[in-house]
Design a protein around this motif. Structure first.
Motif, PDB file in Angstrom:
ATOM      1  N   ASP A  21      -3.328  16.732  49.142  1.00  0.00           N
ATOM      2  CA  ASP A  21      -3.068  16.938  47.860  1.00  0.00           C
ATOM      3  C   ASP A  21      -3.539  18.128  46.874  1.00  0.00           C
ATOM      4  N   VAL A  22      -2.558  19.298  45.986  1.00  0.00           N
ATOM      5  CA  VAL A  22      -3.187  19.911  44.864  1.00  0.00           C
ATOM      6  C   VAL A  22      -4.410  19.011  44.102  1.00  0.00           C
ATOM      7  N   GLY A  23      -5.316  19.850  43.964  1.00  0.00           N
ATOM      8  CA  GLY A  23      -6.784  19.539  43.683  1.00  0.00           C
ATOM      9  C   GLY A  23      -7.541  18.452  44.357  1.00  0.00           C
ATOM     10  N   SER A  24      -7.775  18.263  45.240  1.00  0.00           N
ATOM     11  CA  SER A  24      -8.317  17.440  45.945  1.00  0.00           C
ATOM     12  C   SER A  24      -9.341  18.662  46.262  1.00  0.00           C
ATOM     13  N   GLY A  25     -11.085  17.971  46.620  1.00  0.00           N
ATOM     14  CA  GLY A  25     -12.428  19.282  47.515  1.00  0.00           C
ATOM     15  C   GLY A  25     -11.443  19.486  47.845  1.00  0.00           C
ATOM     16  N   TYR A  26     -10.777  18.774  49.168  1.00  0.00           N
ATOM     17  CA  TYR A  26     -11.021  19.789  50.428  1.00  0.00           C
ATOM     18  C   TYR A  26      -9.974  21.590  49.610  1.00  0.00           C
ATOM     19  N   ASP A  27      -8.885  20.659  48.942  1.00  0.00           N
ATOM     20  CA  ASP A  27      -8.142  22.179  48.103  1.00  0.00           C
ATOM     21  C   ASP A  27      -8.769  23.000  48.081  1.00  0.00           C
ATOM     22  N   ALA A  43      -7.975   4.336  48.260  1.00  0.00           N
ATOM     23  CA  ALA A  43      -8.144   5.759  49.103  1.00  0.00           C
ATOM     24  C   ALA A  43      -6.745   6.471  49.746  1.00  0.00           C
ATOM     25  N   GLN A  44      -6.943   6.783  50.006  1.00  0.00           N
ATOM     26  CA  GLN A  44      -5.725   8.227  50.822  1.00  0.00           C
ATOM     27  C   GLN A  44      -5.382   7.811  51.432  1.00  0.00           C
ATOM     28  N   ALA A  45      -5.409   7.943  53.180  1.00  0.00           N
ATOM     29  CA  ALA A  45      -3.947   7.624  54.074  1.00  0.00           C
ATOM     30  C   ALA A  45      -5.200   7.244  55.370  1.00  0.00           C
ATOM     31  N   PRO A  46      -5.111   6.314  55.735  1.00  0.00           N
ATOM     32  CA  PRO A  46      -5.366   6.071  57.037  1.00  0.00           C
ATOM     33  C   PRO A  46      -5.688   7.602  57.828  1.00  0.00           C
ATOM     34  N   GLY A  47      -7.687   7.844  58.244  1.00  0.00           N
ATOM     35  CA  GLY A  47      -7.995   8.802  58.423  1.00  0.00           C
ATOM     36  C   GLY A  47      -8.780   9.576  58.101  1.00  0.00           C
ATOM     37  N   SER A  48      -9.061   9.362  56.767  1.00  0.00           N
ATOM     38  CA  SER A  48      -9.355   9.761  55.685  1.00  0.00           C
ATOM     39  C   SER A  48     -11.114   8.831  55.575  1.00  0.00           C
ATOM     40  N   SER A  49     -11.513   8.991  55.072  1.00  0.00           N
ATOM     41  CA  SER A  49     -13.203   8.040  54.793  1.00  0.00           C
ATOM     42  C   SER A  49     -13.015   7.125  54.301  1.00  0.00           C
ATOM     43  N   TYR A 102      -3.090   6.326  47.060  1.00  0.00           N
ATOM     44  CA  TYR A 102      -3.081   8.059  46.792  1.00  0.00           C
ATOM     45  C   TYR A 102      -3.296   9.080  47.690  1.00  0.00           C
ATOM     46  N   GLN A 103      -2.148  10.424  47.100  1.00  0.00           N
ATOM     47  CA  GLN A 103      -2.479  11.506  47.372  1.00  0.00           C
ATOM     48  C   GLN A 103      -3.709  12.511  47.120  1.00  0.00           C
ATOM     49  N   SER A 104      -4.146  12.144  46.378  1.00  0.00           N
ATOM     50  CA  SER A 104      -5.636  13.860  46.772  1.00  0.00           C
ATOM     51  C   SER A 104      -6.954  12.080  46.030  1.00  0.00           C
ATOM     52  N   THR A 105      -8.711  12.149  45.689  1.00  0.00           N
ATOM     53  CA  THR A 105      -9.699  11.827  45.207  1.00  0.00           C
ATOM     54  C   THR A 105      -9.304  12.506  43.695  1.00  0.00           C
TER      55      THR A 105
END
Length: 337
Positions: A39-45, A154-160, A182-185
């Motif tokens: 999602d927008v606003g995450s560290g990945y984003d 947490a976000q989704a399975p597959g995330s740390s 949750y959609q983002s950190t």
């Protein structure tokens, strides 16, 4: 004879120049779509948008970039769509969770792609992840998390945020309770502040990017690091990998933590023309050394410790060849609720 040599020289020169010219002609006036599976606003984003602001200058033809977010299922939704539907012409790049390449191993029914057939452009940095808790949480140390429940956003399975605590619970006896969805950190951080959850896991670079004020004001406390190598910025924070007592436990942790070296990965769908792949890989590598990119990364507190596309592809292939017994051990841990 001279005419023959001249003709051969001209042919060779034309042959070597044509692919580069073709790439430049193809990308001139085009827009590359960078699709972020978070999602927008995450560290990945933040990291993907930083890359998008600089990479186009290093691609022949200087295409523009547009960033789109397609969160869902730990980047599986985005990756599966690009893998199946493309486009396969080099105009779309995926930016995924670091855990995405391990999902076909650990959740074989939940993915529709083969990570070894994706074309890896590289990653912007290898990572350390950290577990942090709100300053009033009932658990304030890693040791206490083995005796008292800690509610983890947490976000989704597959995330740390999901996979790491599940494996730690099953193999090492911790008492992490995961609240996913949750959609983002950044949204987890809002839940942390309101008391909806008590802690979470994030990349160290994400924490520095999104929560530097919290760190300075001691609103949060880091209680653990998840690292394949010691992080010099976290000398006094215990590493969960060091809690493992047996080789089997260590092997299982290394599999689930392989994503730390996968880091912040970028990829193309299969079957992109080789000359465009070569141009995009070269542009990615050049961006990693670009002084303007480095300066903005430093300003945003985004770490830069990259792997090339070839290095990342080799790492993904190595992970795909993990022994079946280790995969089974981790898969069982992830299924343990």
């Amino acid at each position: 004879m001279k005419q023959a040599l001249l003709a051969l020289t001209t042919l060779l020169a034309t042959g070597s120049a044509a692919p580069a010219q073709d790439v430049a002609s193809f990308y001139a006036g085009k827009t590359i779509r960078l699709v972020v599976g978070v999602d927008v606003g995450s560290g990945y984003d933040v990291n993907a948008r930083l890359l998008a602001r600089h990479m186009g200058a290093h691609i022949p033809g200087n295409p523009a970039f547009i960033v789109q977010n397609q969160p869902g299922a730990g980047s599986v939704t985005m990756t599966s769509q690009l893998y199946a539907s493309g486009p396969f012409d080099g105009t779309t790049i995926g930016a995924a969770f670091a855990g995405m390449p391990t999902i076909p191993l650990l959740q074989p029914g939940g993915s529709r792609f083969d990570p070894t057939k994706l074309i890896w452009l590289g990653n912007t940095n290898r990572e350390t992840h950290v577990t942090y808790v709100w300053h009033t949480a009932p658990v304030q140390s890693l040791a206490e998390a083995r005796t008292r429940e800690l509610i983890m956003g947490a976000q989704a399975p597959g995330s740390s945020q999901v996979d790491f605590p599940l494996v730690a619970d099953a193999l090492l006896g911790f008492k992490f309770k995961i609240v996913a969805g949750y959609q983002s950190t950044s949204k987890i951080n809002l839940a942390l502040e309101s008391g909806e959850v008590q802690g979470t896991i994030a990349a160290w670079t994400t924490l520095k990017t999104l929560s530097s004020a919290w760190l300075a004001d001691r609103k949060i406390k880091i209680i653990a690091q998840w690292a394949l190598r010691p992080n010099s910025e976290l000398p006094d924070i215990p590493n969960v990998l060091d809690v493992a007592k047996t080789d089997d436990e260590r092997d299982a942790l290394r599999l689930v933590m392989a994503r730390l070296d996968i880091g912040r990965p970028f990829f193309l769908p299969p079957n992109v023309p080789p000359d465009r792949v070569a141009a995009l890989r070269a542009a990615f590598d050049a961006t990693m050394q670009d002084p303007d990119y480095r300066a903005e990364a430093d300003k945003l507190k985004v770490d830069v410790d990259p792997l090339t596309g070839a290095e990342l592809a080799a790492l993904v292939a190595q992970v795909a060849q993990t022994p079946a017994e280790t995969v089974a051990r981790v898969r069982a841990a992830l299924e343990h609720k």
